[in-house]
Design an enzyme around this catalytic site. Sequence first.
Site, PDB file in Angstrom:
ATOM      1  N   HIS A 136       0.817  -1.213   0.000  1.00  0.00           N
ATOM      2  CA  HIS A 136       0.000   0.000   0.000  1.00  0.00           C
ATOM      3  C   HIS A 136       0.848   1.260   0.000  1.00  0.00           C
ATOM      4  O   HIS A 136       0.359   2.335  -0.329  1.00  0.00           O
ATOM      5  CB  HIS A 136      -0.956  -0.015   1.190  1.00  0.00           C
ATOM      6  CG  HIS A 136      -2.122  -0.922   0.981  1.00  0.00           C
ATOM      7  ND1 HIS A 136      -3.398  -0.622   1.402  1.00  0.00           N
ATOM      8  CD2 HIS A 136      -2.212  -2.129   0.373  1.00  0.00           C
ATOM      9  CE1 HIS A 136      -4.218  -1.605   1.069  1.00  0.00           C
ATOM     10  NE2 HIS A 136      -3.517  -2.531   0.451  1.00  0.00           N
ATOM     11  N   HIS A 304      -2.368 -12.400  -2.679  1.00  0.00           N
ATOM     12  CA  HIS A 304      -3.405 -13.106  -1.930  1.00  0.00           C
ATOM     13  C   HIS A 304      -3.055 -14.568  -1.674  1.00  0.00           C
ATOM     14  O   HIS A 304      -3.909 -15.335  -1.230  1.00  0.00           O
ATOM     15  CB  HIS A 304      -4.737 -12.989  -2.675  1.00  0.00           C
ATOM     16  CG  HIS A 304      -5.237 -11.579  -2.746  1.00  0.00           C
ATOM     17  ND1 HIS A 304      -6.328 -11.207  -3.498  1.00  0.00           N
ATOM     18  CD2 HIS A 304      -4.782 -10.444  -2.171  1.00  0.00           C
ATOM     19  CE1 HIS A 304      -6.529  -9.904  -3.382  1.00  0.00           C
ATOM     20  NE2 HIS A 304      -5.590  -9.424  -2.575  1.00  0.00           N
TER      21      HIS A 304
END
Length: 761
Positions: A136, A304
């Site tokens: 992020h 993920h």
Amino acid sequence: MEDNKHSNSPDDLSKCPVNHEALPLNNGDTIVEGNHDSASNHSSSAGKCPVMHGGNTSTKSNVMEWWPNALNLDILSQHDTKTNPLGQDFNYHEELKKLDIEALKKDMHALMTDSQDWWPADWGHYGGLMIRLSWHSAGSYRISDGRGGGGSGNQRFAPLNSWPDNVSLDKARRLLWPIKKKYGNKVSWADLIVLAGTIAYENMGLKTFGFAFGREDIWHPETDTYWGAEKEWLAPSDERYDNVDDPKTMENPLAAVQMGLIYVNPEGVNGKQDPLKTAAQIRETFARMAMDDEETAALTAGGHTVGKTHGNGDASILGPDPETANVEEQGLGWKNPSHSGKGRYTVTSGLEGAWTTHPTKWDGGFFEMLFNHEWESVKSPAGAWQWEPVSIKEEDRPVDVEDSSIRHNPMMTDADMAMKVDPIYKEICLKFMNDQEYFSDTFARAWFKLTHRDLGPKANYFGTDVPQEDLVWQDPIPAGTTNYDVIAVKNRIASSGLSISEMVATAWDSARTFRGSDKRGGANGARIRLAPQKDWQGNEPKRLAYVLSVLEPIASEFGISIADTIVLAGNLGIEQAANAAGINILVPFAAGRGDATDDMTDADSFEPLEPLADGYRNWSKKDYVVSSEELMLDRTQLMGLTAPEMTVLVGGMRMLGTNYDNTKHGIFTDKVGALTNDFFVNLTDMNNSWKPTDKGLYEIRDRKTGVVKWTATRMDLVFGSNSILRSYSEVYAQDDNKERFVNDFVKAWVKVMNADRFDLN
């Protein structure tokens, strides 16, 4: 990866090609305001409060509050050295030489499984959290203007530290603090934050592609970055699209689909599940980070493969974000009063569950889970839409983060399901599924690109793990020669017949592409002679081709780069113009630029660097919703120039006759080609009057006779109308500052020419 609100090219920028918040039309709104809570010692009555409200944390000035449409020059003073507690003499690269990299990496590996009571690690491993921290930080980068990204540690400050998509990353940074404290100035926060994710992947079994140190910290929020015009977090994405069904219509320079998200909404477009629609948004968002479909699929699946999302609770009861939390929270936000508020009771994105059976292990579990099960739409405990398998074997369900005897259903976001239903992504993912080694290598390379994109060329890389391979997205440039007779080259250029304006304009156009935001562009490499730059309208292709046809044989004759030759020609033009003004000066020159080739140039990713306006050459490609002077500020900030440097360069460029297409606007002199201070003298002369015309231009008339003396654009007259810029103009208009004007012009010019010479630092 933990709680990605993502799973994922600039087109026509004519609506508004720049970062609005950085410019005058930001209407004075603050990003954050100080928190005057009722528990403080301040009276609730503002009239009784003895201090200036918002004076400590407001990002607006009183001037902009009163006159919101005034030209706001704050963008040009971002990261002033006065905000740096380490002082002007601090040299991060010198500190890096003292860093024991292996000891740091060892400490980082130990951190991954050193679970803390105050914020326990899921399954005893912080890998997912640290990957999300790095992701992020780096993932806010967008190629349109090069802003965002992890290259400056800006995630520590508002608004990024308080974005809805960054919930709980305050905890990740606080977990890193003991290591930052130990190594001090020898490692920046920016490097440490990005390193955390790479070490996490290594600790969980991925062979990473490499890592480079070299990111320098900022010490003030980057309020010059435009994150969107919305006035509320997670406002519907329709607000930044002309047509939300056509992702290419997203407002530039944005890449994320909603305010406060890094990429796309994990629940679907505007929170409505539709994997095919989400796939289209993913493709456009990642393209705006210069990622292709394979890189996008690899990053989505690899992100993920590990970690989990957190939504086991009521998101509405979370406390305020870090920037508005009470002082006793000490910079932490989103306090969760539910149960322990941590571990299995953590609420972050609102989705709940892990993607794979073994979420602390690098493997192919994401693909096995995605393709070997049918999925149905359900709601998480926090009420967020997600996908869960219709049926699954007990042993394939991931265990609870606190109690391994308990198992839960895995989950997928809408972005994950997009990898299964979009035919292009599906084909890529099935290839990955059948070749784990290929998947691991592709992901490792994509992760390296994601986390190093805004670090610039390899000249900025430091460390023992820097990959030797040159990658096209790094904008490689071969080293140029430094051993040649500079004076002889300049004499040869002087006899070529090129005019001052031709030499200076070409050198300027070559260098002005530099962006300090991601350290791309600039004169080094001479990419102005390659596609796409050679055909950009602002480079006047016909004039450029002629100048290159003269300079390239000279470069070949002396065995030097065309990049050096272009800059030398510009320097020569300035020396000739200064001499014509009665001042002898030698423009400093640093040899050694190299020439890039087409094979070294990712033409598609260079398209966003095209200047759509250039106040220095009095040109705009078309009319935009922001003013021409605002576009000039945006270009100036990207080049790393200050307001005084902008002022002296514009005034000098006008006198050198470098206007686009040889227009006469702003050339307030009868001695074109002489580097005089006439622009400022005549701009500030009250014997003149200034009248607008019906063509959007202005006439400068003799106040007594009414005779038109010159014409001007807004980009000219702003240096007399804006109070700050006028103060600089008056300095250069003074009779005793003619030589200062030339000296300052040369200093600013050299700064632009050398902006991308990282090898000189």
